[in-house]
Design an enzyme around this catalytic site. Sequence first.
Site, mmCIF file in Angstrom:
data_model
loop_
_atom_site.group_PDB
_atom_site.id
_atom_site.type_symbol
_atom_site.label_atom_id
_atom_site.label_comp_id
_atom_site.label_asym_id
_atom_site.label_seq_id
_atom_site.Cartn_x
_atom_site.Cartn_y
_atom_site.Cartn_z
ATOM 1 N N LYS A 195 24.643 20.151 -4.580
ATOM 2 C CA LYS A 195 23.185 20.155 -4.546
ATOM 3 C C LYS A 195 22.721 21.182 -3.513
ATOM 4 O O LYS A 195 22.919 21.008 -2.310
ATOM 5 C CB LYS A 195 22.614 18.797 -4.132
ATOM 6 N N GLU A 198 16.297 22.399 -2.182
ATOM 7 C CA GLU A 198 15.344 22.635 -3.276
ATOM 8 C C GLU A 198 14.563 23.936 -3.054
ATOM 9 O O GLU A 198 13.940 24.444 -3.961
ATOM 10 C CB GLU A 198 14.434 21.417 -3.479
ATOM 11 N N GLY A 248 23.373 20.965 7.480
ATOM 12 C CA GLY A 248 21.931 20.783 7.606
ATOM 13 C C GLY A 248 21.588 20.160 8.946
ATOM 14 O O GLY A 248 22.307 20.352 9.935
ATOM 15 N N GLY A 253 22.459 14.478 8.697
ATOM 16 C CA GLY A 253 23.910 14.292 8.845
ATOM 17 C C GLY A 253 24.243 12.855 9.251
ATOM 18 O O GLY A 253 25.174 12.241 8.710
ATOM 19 N N GLU A 270 28.438 19.901 9.169
ATOM 20 C CA GLU A 270 28.188 21.095 9.979
ATOM 21 C C GLU A 270 26.696 21.054 10.286
ATOM 22 O O GLU A 270 25.872 21.240 9.394
ATOM 23 C CB GLU A 270 28.591 22.344 9.179
ATOM 24 N N CYS A 304 22.204 27.920 12.451
ATOM 25 C CA CYS A 304 22.839 26.927 13.313
ATOM 26 C C CYS A 304 23.486 27.593 14.512
ATOM 27 O O CYS A 304 23.603 27.019 15.578
ATOM 28 C CB CYS A 304 23.866 26.118 12.519
ATOM 29 N N GLU A 404 16.844 22.028 18.704
ATOM 30 C CA GLU A 404 16.981 23.188 17.838
ATOM 31 C C GLU A 404 15.588 23.632 17.385
ATOM 32 O O GLU A 404 14.922 22.919 16.640
ATOM 33 C CB GLU A 404 17.821 22.758 16.623
HETATM 34 P P1 NDP Z 1 17.922 18.910 5.939
HETATM 35 O O1 NDP Z 1 19.050 18.459 6.751
HETATM 36 O O2 NDP Z 1 16.837 17.965 5.636
HETATM 37 O O3 NDP Z 1 18.421 19.473 4.511
HETATM 38 C C1 NDP Z 1 19.712 19.964 4.206
HETATM 39 C C2 NDP Z 1 20.121 19.518 2.799
HETATM 40 O O4 NDP Z 1 20.254 18.093 2.752
HETATM 41 C C3 NDP Z 1 19.113 19.862 1.726
HETATM 42 O O5 NDP Z 1 19.797 20.189 0.526
HETATM 43 C C4 NDP Z 1 18.347 18.569 1.589
HETATM 44 O O6 NDP Z 1 17.656 18.432 0.367
HETATM 45 C C5 NDP Z 1 19.452 17.552 1.697
HETATM 46 N N1 NDP Z 1 19.023 16.207 2.057
HETATM 47 C C6 NDP Z 1 17.876 15.806 2.656
HETATM 48 N N2 NDP Z 1 17.863 14.468 2.816
HETATM 49 C C7 NDP Z 1 19.041 14.000 2.329
HETATM 50 C C8 NDP Z 1 19.635 12.709 2.212
HETATM 51 N N3 NDP Z 1 19.025 11.615 2.658
HETATM 52 N N4 NDP Z 1 20.850 12.604 1.649
HETATM 53 C C9 NDP Z 1 21.515 13.698 1.211
HETATM 54 N N5 NDP Z 1 20.994 14.945 1.269
HETATM 55 C C10 NDP Z 1 19.777 15.106 1.841
HETATM 56 O O7 NDP Z 1 17.350 20.187 6.613
HETATM 57 P P2 NDP Z 1 15.897 20.797 6.436
HETATM 58 O O8 NDP Z 1 15.979 21.739 5.350
HETATM 59 O O9 NDP Z 1 14.821 19.761 6.278
HETATM 60 O O10 NDP Z 1 15.696 21.458 7.844
HETATM 61 C C11 NDP Z 1 15.277 20.663 8.954
HETATM 62 C C12 NDP Z 1 15.940 21.122 10.227
HETATM 63 O O11 NDP Z 1 17.344 21.007 10.088
HETATM 64 C C13 NDP Z 1 15.729 22.582 10.573
HETATM 65 O O12 NDP Z 1 14.520 22.769 11.206
HETATM 66 C C14 NDP Z 1 16.922 22.835 11.442
HETATM 67 O O13 NDP Z 1 16.660 22.402 12.743
HETATM 68 C C15 NDP Z 1 18.003 21.996 10.827
HETATM 69 N N6 NDP Z 1 18.894 22.733 9.898
HETATM 70 C C16 NDP Z 1 20.130 23.054 10.317
HETATM 71 C C17 NDP Z 1 20.945 23.799 9.503
HETATM 72 C C18 NDP Z 1 22.295 24.227 9.943
HETATM 73 O O14 NDP Z 1 22.773 25.275 9.507
HETATM 74 N N7 NDP Z 1 22.999 23.462 10.751
HETATM 75 C C19 NDP Z 1 20.522 24.244 8.187
HETATM 76 C C20 NDP Z 1 19.200 23.813 7.815
HETATM 77 C C21 NDP Z 1 18.438 23.071 8.658
HETATM 78 P P3 NDP Z 1 16.170 19.019 0.150
HETATM 79 O O15 NDP Z 1 15.774 19.778 1.368
HETATM 80 O O16 NDP Z 1 16.307 19.863 -1.027
HETATM 81 O O17 NDP Z 1 15.294 17.844 -0.068
#
Ligand code: NDP
Length: 511
Positions: A195, A198, A248, A253, A270, A304, A404
């Site tokens: 997945k 989005e 994410g 996580g 990660e 990250c 972050e």
């Molecule tokens: P998220 O952690 O919310 O999203 C990452 C992925 O997880 C997306 O595909 C998201 O889906 C999915 N997801 C969201 N909720 C769930 C759940 N309950 N179960 C399983 N999968 C889920 O990151 P965001 O995009 O909202 O970003 C928010 C913050 O996260 C950023 O501001 C940053 O601080 C951090 N971040 C860190 C990253 C890294 O590389 N370590 C990468 C991205 C974000 P969808 O968004 O499609 O609904």
Amino acid sequence: MTSHDLNLIGATDGTFIPDEPFRARHLIGGEWCDSSDGATFERRSPAHGVLVSRSAKGGEAEVNAAIDAARKAFDSGIWSRISGKERATIMLRIADLIERDVERMAILETLESGKPISQSRGEVGGAADLWRYAASLARTLHGDSHNTLGEDMLGVVLKEPIGVVSIITPWNFPFWILSQKLPFALAAGCTCVIKPSEMTSATTVMMGELLIEAGLPAGVVNIVLGYGEPVGSLMTTHPDVDMVTFTGSTAVGKSITASAAATLKKVALELGGKNPQVIFPDADLEGAADAVVFGVYFNVGQCCNSSSRIIVHEDIAEDFVARVVELSRDVAFGDPLDPVTQVGAIVTPEHQKKIDAYVRDAEKAGAKVRLGGAMLSVPGLAGEFYQPTVISGVTPEMAIAREEVFGPVLSVLTFKTMDEAVALTNDATYGLSAGVWSESIHTCLDFARRAQAGTVWTNTWMDGFPEMTFGGVKQSGQGREIGPYGLEEFLEVKTVAVRIGRTRAPWVRKR
Ligand code: NDP
């Protein structure tokens, strides 16, 4: 600061913007399909405001079908039990196809994410090397043998694929992060359900097209498009999934770890970072300043590995910050479609506001904005941008020093001694990466050994290689990606104890 003080790139002629939005559908059991209820969602370019992609919006039915396809493919042995040579042959083909399609995929990556086209080309093209490296692991993967257990015993340790893997990826490096996971899972013999975020579905779907073209059997890789709820969430609770690998936010996580606990799935995470670069007075200050600017503005700080804080020795702090501010003015900000642009748009307006709130709070807490600190408009573009921002006088308890920000915002802290530099580095819930700048190998190695981080860069920042494992300690995650350890994550270990001959004394004594 006015926009005249910046190296601003205005709107280009839009040559790269496609006439039609990209149509993204689910890939389930080798077939491209829409959602059963016909639902879709759209993504507009954060820099240009144009419609880039229209995607099928998955729900429970699509997740169940995709996991079912992955489970059946795994259990059939069509991928899990073929030879490493056969797996590697297909994976090498995929690498070639990625290189063939770099331009097509880079444009969609830039339009959906807002990142500069030069960086999208680098991200997509560079991912081919991850596939080639993982193909080499598919062929060299092996277990252990124990030939010292006694004359009548031989021990064999087998490495086997863990099973069906859910791969959940974010929006900041959609193609790269997918390639840090998928080829390693495939090299191990796993089958997968993916997945993407989005906001950035297109290049994952394009990857699906390449997998089919390369001859990957149907059902080995499945893609479901949609939101965290319900798609991502179901992928972490479904009993037929054996492992979840996620990149994410730390908050999601943690919730994934909790959801996966009910079925005791393996979870690899990660997550975020609050990564410092520590600059000692004897460092190459020119090189360090350039690396600091790269480290904080690359991918608009939405990374990250962003070096969002620097810890500078007091004696050189003023001079060093002045260098960083001057260099920051020269970084090319603006239209991500211009090949010279180095920093593009912020992913969403909500995220832009979140970045600004961190800066305002730091100011209120007594920190000083030395450069930037405001939203930015770029001539001819509709989208979300943020000024390159340097903030000095940051103290360790401020939110901007600990959390972050995920934007082009640098916090400056200072130190006097090595002990203080190490304490400030480790005074974080995160532990993804850290950097040290000094001409003394003793200083560099002392710091590298004491820093709580998955990676320590010395006199450089963010160099990465498929051979070198990546991941974090503390709340930056668990498990490792890439390198040989990246493959191990997707393997189970099985002990086979073999008795040679009929030498075992009976357990039951006959009466
Ligand atoms: P998220 O952690 O919310 O999203 C990452 C992925 O997880 C997306 O595909 C998201 O889906 C999915 N997801 C969201 N909720 C769930 C759940 N309950 N179960 C399983 N999968 C889920 O990151 P965001 O995009 O909202 O970003 C928010 C913050 O996260 C950023 O501001 C940053 O601080 C951090 N971040 C860190 C990253 C890294 O590389 N370590 C990468 C991205 C974000 P969808 O968004 O499609 O609904």
